[in-house]
Design an enzyme around this catalytic site. Structure first.
Site, short mmCIF file in Angstrom:
data_model
loop_
_atom_site.label_atom_id
_atom_site.label_comp_id
_atom_site.label_asym_id
_atom_site.label_seq_id
_atom_site.Cartn_x
_atom_site.Cartn_y
_atom_site.Cartn_z
N GLU A 1 -5.61 -18.02 6.52
CA GLU A 1 -4.20 -17.70 6.70
C GLU A 1 -3.55 -18.38 7.90
OE1 GLU A 1 -6.57 -15.71 5.81
OE2 GLU A 1 -5.89 -14.53 4.08
N GLU B 1 -10.98 -10.41 1.75
CA GLU B 1 -10.60 -9.08 2.24
C GLU B 1 -10.93 -8.01 1.19
OE1 GLU B 1 -6.52 -10.42 3.34
OE2 GLU B 1 -6.98 -9.49 5.26
#
Ligand code: NAD
Length: 697
Positions: free
Chosen positions: A126, A106
């Site tokens: 995740e 990210e």
């Protein structure tokens, strides 16, 4: 600067994340990165910034040591850090190597440019913790690589190698070796050209039939993610990247993330993530304990377990001497191993030469003299103390000094087995689960005299053969089977009270267990439990055992292997079909007992069985047989088909609240058919419930 280093090379500032082992984006690293960006932007000599990671990774994402602590969210949090990067006046170029995952990816997606080394592992994992990438990953990745590819990665959490992204906006260059020189050259070029490519956030997701694709994906994800809310939330967050402007999409991502953080499923998966890491830690064994070296292993017994265990070792290149008493048994064992490998080859999982390589690592023998240069031996012969005694006395006389002597016994006393040797410190239990080449769990049984380095070696070896090892003390059944006995017993008692096997199994299976107790019995062989019960009748005449299972065994209904058990099985099939004969047997049994059947709801069935695990688990914990509650959870999730999204029996009980669990046990204790004496809550459980605490803190 703790967490990251700052330096200047010519006109380029170099910010190097430094937070071993994988440059997790902990608080100190985030602060150091923001400081670095500010320094670089304030320095007139600097024209561009290169961001990279030191050591083994660019960044593996969040710092797991900060999970669940306020530090994880302290400013600058990851979202703020990425904003700083995006808003940097001077271009920021990520130089990526080895690993770019989770928050690390990210962060990279927030940079203006990305240069990546070939062979880098790229992922947003995740979902595996019941979450979604919460720092813009669901909005930026589809903009960089397209809707379909991003959705697959985010919903599955799978790792993709960097070269697969050639031609996408994810990487500006994919280079061989160290990406730094290419990143520095790229920085100079960008500065000299003076133009700036748009940020990933300013791109739009290109997908001509996005809505139709998303609808198709919704149907697939909905049906494949039973029990897990995260995949659907991942999907909805990615859908927002198509439909909403970037900042609105970020808000939607955040809302869906916060929703998941509060779910029991994510709590359970995060618990298991840490449980797995703590299981390998043994309080009295530190780094000073040097493991022994194990380069060659011996297996005694080439039956069901011996064969599977052998495969574990040769799969990782460790040679095995496989010993049997008779040539026919040895040939049969070798044929089964060969058959398993050939099956894998047929499915394309192994190449023909790998099959030969692995078989070549096995040395079948009938002669104990062939064991003399082995560093470890694992005994997997019949479950009979006199046979074990004979084997261990022989091993004691032939094995070299310092060799580890392990037993795969499931019920026998490891200390007694150790006493048959002159070296009880070298003896340990390695309780593999069937099929041993497939099941992840290994219960490592620490005897009274087991040496610390023997235990440390066995734990290390477990990692080498890719098992999840959990330490258990010596007791009948160790952690897993001691608990399952109480669970199965409650299942049998429910038959007497009014249930059918199918009703009990369906209740547990719809709750999430891979298999209900009766289907499990049929798979493992009902004779195994019969054998144990016969022993119990001698040892524990006080313990109430429903006779129904004995009656079933007296009919020769041992399960799948005899074609009939609690269910019937068509030849060569594994589908459990309810059998009227069994139902008649149960009805007759109830009549003999004078029990009037009652209707029993699904919730009661599940609670009776799962809380039986919890109560016995609490006893195991307070006796010190298990080191920690999370070890018990690992045993159940990796060895007994307990649903990971419920975190294991102890974690599940914590979620229900131990006070509520104790109240349910009190109700069961009032039922004369439920083995009331069992339902006295374990003292540890009572105390924790009174104090409003949980097993896992
Ligand atoms: P099995 O009957 O399939 O195999 C036992 C093998 O040992 C046979 O091939 C037999 O010929 C051989 N053997 C017997 N005596 C021997 C001796 N003196 N020397 C050398 N070989 C000898 O049994 P199994 O299911 O593989 O179980 C082996 C051990 O593993 C038992 O202690 C059992 O409790 C334990 N275990 C079994 C399971 C399971 O699900 N089957 C699971 C965990 C542990």
């Amino acid at each position: 600067m703790a967490g990251a280093h700052y330096s200047v090379e010519g006109s380029v500032a170099l910010i190097t994340m430094d937070n071993p082992p994988v440059n997790g984006l902990g608080y100190a690293t985030r602060v150091a990165l923001v400081d670095g960006l500010q320094t670089a932007n304030a320095d007139p000599k600097v024209n561009a910034i290169v961001l990279r990671g030191s050591g083994k990774a660019f960044s593996g994402g969040a710092d797991i040591r900060e999970f669940g602590t306020p530090k994880a969210w302290m400013e600058p949090n990851l979202l703020s850090l990425i904003r700083y990067v995006e808003q940097s006046d001077k271009p920021v170029i990520a130089a990526i190597h080895a690993v770019v995952m989770g928050g690390g990816l990210e962060l990279a997606l927030g940079c203006h440019y990305r240069i990546c080394a070939r062979g880098t592992q790229v992922a947003l994992p995740e979902v595996k913790l019941g979450l979604l990438p919460g720092a813009g990953g669901t909005q930026r990745l589809p903009r960089a690589i397209g809707l379909q590819h991003a959705l697959n990665m985010i919903v599955s959490g799978s790792t993709v190698m960097s070269e697969r992204f050639a031609g996408t906006r994810l990487f500006d260059q994919i280079v061989d070796g160290d990406p730094l020189p290419a990143a520095l050259a790229f920085a100079e070029k960008v500065v000299s050209e003076g133009s700036r490519k748009p940020l990933v956030r300013d791109l739009s997701v290109r997908e001509p039939h996005a809505e139709a694709y998303l609808q198709f994906a919704r149907n697939v994800v909905q049906s494949s993610s039973k029990g897990y809310p995260a995949p659907m939330n991942c999907l909805e967050a990615v859908a927002a990247s198509v439909k909403l402007p970037f900042d609105e999409g970020l808000k939607r991502e955040r809302a869906l993330f916060v929703e998941l953080m509060a779910t029991e499923e994510s709590r359970a998966l995060r618990h298991l993530f840490f449980a797995e890491r703590s299981a390998s830690k043994i309080p009295d064994i530190g780094a000073e304990v040097q493991p022994r070296s194990v380069r060659k292993v011996a297996l005694i017994g080439a039956g069901t377990m011996g064969g599977g265990i052998t495969m574990n070792f040769v799969n990782v290149g460790i040679p095995v001497v496989l010993l049997e008493t008779r040539q026919d048994a040895l040939d049969r064992g070798m044929a089964t191993i060969r058959g398993n490998y050939e099956n894998s080859a047929r499915k394309g999982k192994l190449k023909a030469e790998q099959v030969q390589e692995r078989l070549g690592l096995i040395h079948p023998t009938l002669d104990y003299a062939d064991l003399k240069d082995c560093d470890m031996v694992i005994e997997a012969v019949f479950e009979d103390m006199t046979v074990k005694e004979d084997v261990f006395r022989r091993l004691d006389s032939v094995m070299k000094p310092g060799a580890i002597l392990a037993t795969n016994t499931s019920t026998l006393d490891v200390d007694r087995i150790a006493s048959f040797t002159s070296r009880p410190a070298d003896v340990i239990g390695t309780h593999f689960f069937s099929p041993a080449n497939v099941m992840r769990l290994l219960e490592v049984v620490r005897g009274k005299h087991t040496a610390k380095d023997v235990l440390a070696t066995t734990m290390q070896l477990a990692r080498t053969i890719r098992k999840t090892a959990v330490v258990s003390g010596v007791c009948d059944g160790f952690i897993g089977n001691r608990m399952i006995e109480q669970y199965s017993r409650q299942g049998l008692l429910l038959l007497e009270e009014g249930c059918t096997p199918d009703q009990v199994d369906k209740a547990l299976e719809s709750w999430g267990m891979a298999m209900g107790p009766f289907r499990m019995g049929d798979l493992a062989g009902n004779d195994v439990g019969w054998y144990i019960r016969k022993r119990r009748y001698q040892e524990r005449p006080d313990m109430k055992y429903p006779q129904i299972a004995d009656k079933l065994c007296e009919m020769g209904r041992f399960g799948q292997k005899t074609g009939k058990g609690w269910y019937q099985y068509a030849p060569g099939k594994r589908d459990a079909v309810p059998d009227p004969v069994v139902n008649e047997l149960i009805v007759k049994h109830r009549e003999e007992l004078g029990v009037r059947p009652r209707r029993i709801g699904k919730d009661e069935i599940v609670q009776r069985l799962v809380y039986a695990l919890v109560n016995e688990g609490a006893r195991i914990l307070e006796e010190g047989i298990a080191l920690r509650a999370s070890d018990i959870d690992m045993v159940y999730v990796t060895g007994y088909g307990f649903p990971p999204y419920r975190g294991g029996p102890m974690c599940f009980a914590d979620g229900v609240g131990l006070y509520n669990v104790v109240q349910a046990m009190r109700r069961f204790a009032d039922n004369p058919h439920a083995a009331p004496e069992f339902w006295t809550p374990a003292p540890l459980l009572s105390r924790l419930a009174r104090e409003g605490k949980g097993f896992n803190g």
